[in-house]
Design a protein around this motif. Sequence first.
Motif, short mmCIF file in Angstrom:
data_model
loop_
_atom_site.label_atom_id
_atom_site.label_comp_id
_atom_site.label_asym_id
_atom_site.label_seq_id
_atom_site.Cartn_x
_atom_site.Cartn_y
_atom_site.Cartn_z
N SER A 38 -4.26 -6.46 -8.02
CA SER A 38 -5.28 -6.02 -7.07
C SER A 38 -6.51 -6.90 -7.20
O SER A 38 -6.90 -7.27 -8.31
CB SER A 38 -5.67 -4.56 -7.32
OG SER A 38 -6.78 -4.19 -6.52
N GLN B 294 0.85 -1.20 0.00
CA GLN B 294 0.00 0.00 0.00
C GLN B 294 0.88 1.24 0.00
O GLN B 294 1.60 1.50 0.97
CB GLN B 294 -0.92 0.00 1.23
CG GLN B 294 -1.89 1.16 1.31
CD GLN B 294 -2.64 1.14 2.62
OE1 GLN B 294 -2.06 1.33 3.69
NE2 GLN B 294 -3.95 0.90 2.55
N ALA C 83 -7.65 0.67 0.47
CA ALA C 83 -7.32 -0.29 -0.59
C ALA C 83 -5.84 -0.66 -0.56
O ALA C 83 -4.99 0.13 -0.14
CB ALA C 83 -7.69 0.30 -1.95
N PHE C 84 -5.54 -1.86 -1.03
CA PHE C 84 -4.16 -2.33 -1.11
C PHE C 84 -4.06 -3.35 -2.23
O PHE C 84 -5.07 -3.84 -2.75
CB PHE C 84 -3.70 -2.94 0.22
CG PHE C 84 -4.50 -4.14 0.65
CD1 PHE C 84 -4.08 -5.43 0.32
CD2 PHE C 84 -5.68 -4.00 1.36
CE1 PHE C 84 -4.82 -6.54 0.70
CE2 PHE C 84 -6.43 -5.10 1.74
CZ PHE C 84 -6.00 -6.37 1.41
N THR C 85 -2.83 -3.69 -2.60
CA THR C 85 -2.58 -4.67 -3.65
C THR C 85 -1.74 -5.81 -3.08
O THR C 85 -1.34 -5.78 -1.91
CB THR C 85 -1.85 -4.05 -4.85
OG1 THR C 85 -0.60 -3.51 -4.39
CG2 THR C 85 -2.69 -2.93 -5.46
N GLY D 65 -9.28 -5.80 -5.50
CA GLY D 65 -10.34 -4.89 -5.07
C GLY D 65 -10.67 -4.97 -3.59
O GLY D 65 -11.77 -4.59 -3.17
N GLU E 244 2.39 -8.09 -9.46
CA GLU E 244 1.61 -7.27 -8.53
C GLU E 244 0.20 -7.15 -9.09
O GLU E 244 0.03 -6.83 -10.27
CB GLU E 244 2.22 -5.88 -8.36
CG GLU E 244 1.41 -4.97 -7.44
CD GLU E 244 2.00 -3.58 -7.31
OE1 GLU E 244 1.27 -2.66 -6.88
OE2 GLU E 244 3.19 -3.40 -7.65
N THR F 189 -10.31 -4.04 0.47
CA THR F 189 -10.09 -2.85 1.29
C THR F 189 -9.97 -3.27 2.75
O THR F 189 -10.83 -3.98 3.27
CB THR F 189 -11.25 -1.85 1.15
OG1 THR F 189 -11.35 -1.44 -0.22
CG2 THR F 189 -11.02 -0.62 2.02
#
Length: 286
Positions: free
Chosen positions: A135, A84, A115-117, A137, A133, A139
């Motif tokens: 996502s 993040q 949000a983060f990946t 979706g 890397e 949170t």
Amino acid sequence: GWSVSTNVLGDFFITQPEGATQASATCTPVDPLGAMNENDSRTWTFGTLYTATGTIDEDGKNARLTITPTGLVNEFLFSARALQNGQMGGAGESVAVASEPTMTAVSLQSIRPGAFTFVVSAEASNMLLHEAEFSLGLTKPNSPPSVSVAVNFDGLNATWDESQLKFEMYGLVSDPDLEAVTMSLTICGADYQGFTIDGINWVVEVSTAICLANGLTNYDVLITAVDESGASTQLAVGIPSPMVEDVAPVAPPTVGDEDGALPSISLLATLSMLGAALLLQRRRPE
């Protein structure tokens, strides 16, 4: 279609067409003059290694990734970390993924609410290192701070000063999302914010002037801790009344009565008359 490029370090960058799952390519080195060595070639298989889905635990401490292999390789080791804004989450363990879907926990430590990946890697024999890397979706929810009150040597929640007009409290406060925390309390219906916070330690000195002004003797307080995202925790704390030293009663002075050891007025008068009579009797013979 598929496209492959490399950088000066020899890393492969592969573009996969939408809907495609696998393709093969034979690569032959070419020198600057265009000459090729047909005997020095390699055949590569490109494809989707796995698919991933994810959820977040109710307490917000971990994300759960489910890795479903596609069969491109028989088995591979998979690892993942949360990311993040350049901040990496806690490191996790690698898991072996074979023919069945495999779930792995990804720590969200050091990840703030939002949000983060995922940054992932996979490795297997006869396969180039896979790094990516992506996502899903997800949170991270905001978790409220935790707060506690320490007791003094007498086992009480507060220590009164000598004037008995204020008391001191101390304890611990922390936020699981590592956000800054502010604290306040309510006493006798009034708000107070004079907390000193140093790391996870807090201390506050509370005046009871507002209580005395309103004739109140209940000094219990309600502590509120709020993090940067607005999540709050409240803690009700009972405060003992100040200790008032007992004053020994003063006994009134003892007053003697007429029946005591002192002679009465009538007795003194009688003794005086007897003394006078004796004096007269002694003077007559002269």
